[in-house]
Design a protein around this motif. Structure first.
Motif, PDB file in Angstrom:
ATOM      1  N   GLY A 158      69.233  -3.657  49.407  1.00 20.79           N
ATOM      2  CA  GLY A 158      70.478  -3.974  50.115  1.00 20.79           C
ATOM      3  C   GLY A 158      70.808  -2.932  51.168  1.00 20.79           C
ATOM      4  O   GLY A 158      71.184  -3.270  52.300  1.00 20.79           O
ATOM      5  N   GLY A 159      70.659  -1.661  50.822  1.00 22.89           N
ATOM      6  CA  GLY A 159      70.928  -0.599  51.784  1.00 22.89           C
ATOM      7  C   GLY A 159      69.978  -0.628  52.959  1.00 22.89           C
ATOM      8  O   GLY A 159      70.384  -0.468  54.111  1.00 22.89           O
ATOM      9  N   LEU A 160      68.699  -0.861  52.678  1.00 22.29           N
ATOM     10  CA  LEU A 160      67.709  -0.927  53.756  1.00 22.29           C
ATOM     11  C   LEU A 160      67.949  -2.135  54.661  1.00 22.29           C
ATOM     12  O   LEU A 160      67.797  -2.044  55.886  1.00 22.29           O
ATOM     13  CB  LEU A 160      66.298  -0.944  53.179  1.00 22.29           C
ATOM     14  N   LEU A 161      68.320  -3.266  54.071  1.00 17.32           N
ATOM     15  CA  LEU A 161      68.633  -4.448  54.885  1.00 17.32           C
ATOM     16  C   LEU A 161      69.851  -4.199  55.769  1.00 17.32           C
ATOM     17  O   LEU A 161      69.874  -4.591  56.950  1.00 17.32           O
ATOM     18  CB  LEU A 161      68.865  -5.669  53.994  1.00 17.32           C
ATOM     19  N   LEU A 162      70.858  -3.561  55.216  1.00 11.41           N
ATOM     20  CA  LEU A 162      72.054  -3.224  55.991  1.00 11.41           C
ATOM     21  C   LEU A 162      71.688  -2.297  57.149  1.00 11.41           C
ATOM     22  O   LEU A 162      72.094  -2.525  58.295  1.00 11.41           O
ATOM     23  CB  LEU A 162      73.095  -2.570  55.065  1.00 11.41           C
ATOM     24  N   ASP A 163      70.892  -1.277  56.860  1.00  4.90           N
ATOM     25  CA  ASP A 163      70.444  -0.360  57.909  1.00  4.90           C
ATOM     26  C   ASP A 163      69.647  -1.081  58.988  1.00  4.90           C
ATOM     27  O   ASP A 163      69.869  -0.866  60.180  1.00  4.90           O
ATOM     28  CB  ASP A 163      69.562   0.749  57.320  1.00  4.90           C
ATOM     29  N   GLY A 164      68.730  -1.919  58.561  1.00  6.94           N
ATOM     30  CA  GLY A 164      67.898  -2.641  59.519  1.00  6.94           C
ATOM     31  C   GLY A 164      68.702  -3.568  60.409  1.00  6.94           C
ATOM     32  O   GLY A 164      68.480  -3.622  61.619  1.00  6.94           O
ATOM     33  N   ALA A 165      69.650  -4.283  59.809  1.00 10.90           N
ATOM     34  CA  ALA A 165      70.490  -5.194  60.598  1.00 10.90           C
ATOM     35  C   ALA A 165      71.352  -4.419  61.592  1.00 10.90           C
ATOM     36  O   ALA A 165      71.481  -4.808  62.758  1.00 10.90           O
ATOM     37  CB  ALA A 165      71.360  -6.040  59.674  1.00 10.90           C
ATOM     38  N   ALA A 166      71.938  -3.312  61.142  1.00 10.28           N
ATOM     39  CA  ALA A 166      72.800  -2.523  62.020  1.00 10.28           C
ATOM     40  C   ALA A 166      71.993  -1.862  63.141  1.00 10.28           C
ATOM     41  O   ALA A 166      72.400  -1.892  64.308  1.00 10.28           O
ATOM     42  CB  ALA A 166      73.551  -1.474  61.208  1.00 10.28           C
ATOM     43  N   ALA A 167      70.852  -1.288  62.807  1.00 11.00           N
ATOM     44  CA  ALA A 167      70.007  -0.662  63.827  1.00 11.00           C
ATOM     45  C   ALA A 167      69.453  -1.714  64.784  1.00 11.00           C
ATOM     46  O   ALA A 167      69.337  -1.469  65.993  1.00 11.00           O
ATOM     47  CB  ALA A 167      68.880   0.121  63.180  1.00 11.00           C
ATOM     48  N   ASN A 195      80.566   2.221  60.741  1.00 12.31           N
ATOM     49  CA  ASN A 195      79.384   2.992  60.362  1.00 12.31           C
ATOM     50  C   ASN A 195      78.496   2.267  59.352  1.00 12.31           C
ATOM     51  O   ASN A 195      78.205   2.812  58.283  1.00 12.31           O
ATOM     52  CB  ASN A 195      79.826   4.349  59.798  1.00 12.31           C
ATOM     53  N   PRO A 196      78.039   1.063  59.658  1.00 13.17           N
ATOM     54  CA  PRO A 196      77.228   0.351  58.666  1.00 13.17           C
ATOM     55  C   PRO A 196      75.889   1.032  58.369  1.00 13.17           C
ATOM     56  O   PRO A 196      75.364   0.890  57.266  1.00 13.17           O
ATOM     57  CB  PRO A 196      77.027  -1.042  59.273  1.00 13.17           C
ATOM     58  N   ILE A 197      75.354   1.792  59.302  1.00 14.15           N
ATOM     59  CA  ILE A 197      74.092   2.482  59.031  1.00 14.15           C
ATOM     60  C   ILE A 197      74.317   3.557  57.969  1.00 14.15           C
ATOM     61  O   ILE A 197      73.540   3.662  57.014  1.00 14.15           O
ATOM     62  CB  ILE A 197      73.476   3.071  60.311  1.00 14.15           C
ATOM     63  N   TYR A 198      75.378   4.336  58.103  1.00 19.33           N
ATOM     64  CA  TYR A 198      75.655   5.382  57.110  1.00 19.33           C
ATOM     65  C   TYR A 198      76.039   4.771  55.772  1.00 19.33           C
ATOM     66  O   TYR A 198      75.732   5.326  54.725  1.00 19.33           O
ATOM     67  CB  TYR A 198      76.721   6.347  57.608  1.00 19.33           C
ATOM     68  N   LEU A 199      76.679   3.635  55.813  1.00 17.08           N
ATOM     69  CA  LEU A 199      76.988   2.913  54.577  1.00 17.08           C
ATOM     70  C   LEU A 199      75.686   2.450  53.922  1.00 17.08           C
ATOM     71  O   LEU A 199      75.507   2.590  52.713  1.00 17.08           O
ATOM     72  CB  LEU A 199      77.902   1.723  54.884  1.00 17.08           C
ATOM     73  N   ALA A 242      74.040   5.331  52.284  1.00 13.54           N
ATOM     74  CA  ALA A 242      74.718   5.676  51.024  1.00 13.54           C
ATOM     75  C   ALA A 242      74.300   4.727  49.901  1.00 13.54           C
ATOM     76  O   ALA A 242      74.064   5.157  48.762  1.00 13.54           O
ATOM     77  CB  ALA A 242      76.233   5.653  51.208  1.00 13.54           C
ATOM     78  N   ILE A 243      74.196   3.446  50.210  1.00 11.19           N
ATOM     79  CA  ILE A 243      73.792   2.463  49.200  1.00 11.19           C
ATOM     80  C   ILE A 243      72.344   2.715  48.780  1.00 11.19           C
ATOM     81  O   ILE A 243      72.014   2.685  47.585  1.00 11.19           O
ATOM     82  CB  ILE A 243      73.993   1.033  49.739  1.00 11.19           C
ATOM     83  N   THR A 244      71.481   3.000  49.749  1.00  6.50           N
ATOM     84  CA  THR A 244      70.083   3.312  49.440  1.00  6.50           C
ATOM     85  C   THR A 244      69.994   4.584  48.602  1.00  6.50           C
ATOM     86  O   THR A 244      69.245   4.640  47.619  1.00  6.50           O
ATOM     87  CB  THR A 244      69.262   3.459  50.738  1.00  6.50           C
ATOM     88  N   TYR A 245      70.759   5.600  48.982  1.00  8.90           N
ATOM     89  CA  TYR A 245      70.799   6.858  48.220  1.00  8.90           C
ATOM     90  C   TYR A 245      71.181   6.578  46.769  1.00  8.90           C
ATOM     91  O   TYR A 245      70.532   7.077  45.849  1.00  8.90           O
ATOM     92  CB  TYR A 245      71.819   7.793  48.876  1.00  8.90           C
ATOM     93  N   LEU A 246      72.244   5.796  46.571  1.00  5.94           N
ATOM     94  CA  LEU A 246      72.693   5.492  45.216  1.00  5.94           C
ATOM     95  C   LEU A 246      71.590   4.783  44.435  1.00  5.94           C
ATOM     96  O   LEU A 246      71.336   5.105  43.270  1.00  5.94           O
ATOM     97  CB  LEU A 246      73.965   4.645  45.246  1.00  5.94           C
ATOM     98  N   GLY A 247      70.906   3.843  45.071  1.00  6.11           N
ATOM     99  CA  GLY A 247      69.798   3.153  44.412  1.00  6.11           C
ATOM    100  C   GLY A 247      68.679   4.107  44.027  1.00  6.11           C
ATOM    101  O   GLY A 247      68.128   4.025  42.926  1.00  6.11           O
ATOM    102  N   LEU A 248      68.350   5.035  44.913  1.00  5.30           N
ATOM    103  CA  LEU A 248      67.300   6.007  44.605  1.00  5.30           C
ATOM    104  C   LEU A 248      67.730   6.947  43.483  1.00  5.30           C
ATOM    105  O   LEU A 248      66.925   7.270  42.599  1.00  5.30           O
ATOM    106  CB  LEU A 248      66.930   6.798  45.864  1.00  5.30           C
ATOM    107  N   ALA A 249      68.984   7.382  43.496  1.00  2.39           N
ATOM    108  CA  ALA A 249      69.485   8.268  42.436  1.00  2.39           C
ATOM    109  C   ALA A 249      69.449   7.560  41.082  1.00  2.39           C
ATOM    110  O   ALA A 249      69.104   8.163  40.065  1.00  2.39           O
ATOM    111  CB  ALA A 249      70.896   8.738  42.769  1.00  2.39           C
TER     112      ALA A 249
END
Length: 156
Positions: free
Chosen positions: A53-62, A92-96, A99-106
Motif C-alpha cells: 500500500g505504501g509503495l503504491l501510494l508513493d508510485g501514484a504520487a511520484a 505529502n502523499p509520498i511521505y505518507l 511512513a506506511i511502508t516503514y510501518l510495514g517493514l517494522a
C-alpha cells in the motif's frame, strides 16, 4: 550570490526513514526486544499489505509529479505545483507512503522499537523536510500555494 532554487532539504527523505528503521532494528537486536505478539501469518499479511500500500501510494504520487513535468525529489527545483490526484487529499502523499511502508517493514521485522521510532521519524520529516519545502513553495508559488495549503491538510 543568488539563493538556490530548491527547498534546501539536507537529507533525502528516504534516508531519514531508512535511518530510523535501521536504528530501531539495531536497538532491538542490542536490547533483545520482545516480539510484537502477533501470529506470524497475521504479521506477514499486515506487513505485506502495508508495504504494498505504501509503495503504491508513493508510485501514484511520484507518477503525478512526473506527469506534471516536475521532479518529486526535494533537492531539485520544483517547476509546477501539484494540487490534483492524491494531492487533493494530502499535501505529502509520498511521505505518507514512506511512513506506511516503514510501518510495514517494522512489523515484518517484528520490531516494537522500530514501530515506536516511526513517531520521532515523522517529527523529523515534518520539521526538517516538510517545513523547508513549505517555505520554498510559498516563496515560489505565493498565493496559489497559500490557497492550496488552506484547503488540503499536510498529512491526511
Amino acid at each position: 550570490m543568488s539563493k538556490p532554487d530548491t527547498p534546501g532539504v539536507l537529507l533525502p527523505p528516504p534516508l531519514i526513514y531508512f535511518g530510523f528503521l535501521a536504528a530501531g532494528w539495531g536497538l532491538g537486536v542490542w536490547t533483545h526486544e520482545p516480539s510484537l505478539g502477533l501470529a506470524v501469518e497475521v504479521r506477514r499479511g499486515l506487513a505485506l499489505t502495508l508495504i504494498l500500500g505504501g509503495l503504491l501510494l508513493d508510485g501514484a504520487a511520484a507518477g503525478y509529479f512526473r506527469r506534471l513535468g516536475t521532479p518529486p525529489e526535494p533537492w531539485k527545483p520544483t517547476t509546477a505545483l501539484a494540487t490534483g490526484g492524491l494531492y487533493r487529499f494530502s499535501r505529502n502523499p509520498i511521505y505518507l507512503g514512506f511512513a506506511i511502508t516503514y510501518l510495514g517493514l517494522a512489523i515484518a521485522m517484528d520490531s516494537p522499537i522500530a514501530v515506536a521510532l516511526l513517531v520521532p521519524c515523522l517529527i523529523v520529516v515534518d520539521r526538517f523536510v516538510i517545513a523547508r519545502e513549505e517555505r520554498y513553495l510559498a516563496g515560489k508559488f505565493g498565493a496559489e500555494y497559500q490557497a492550496y495549503k488552506g484547503k488540503v491538510r499536510r498529512w491526511l
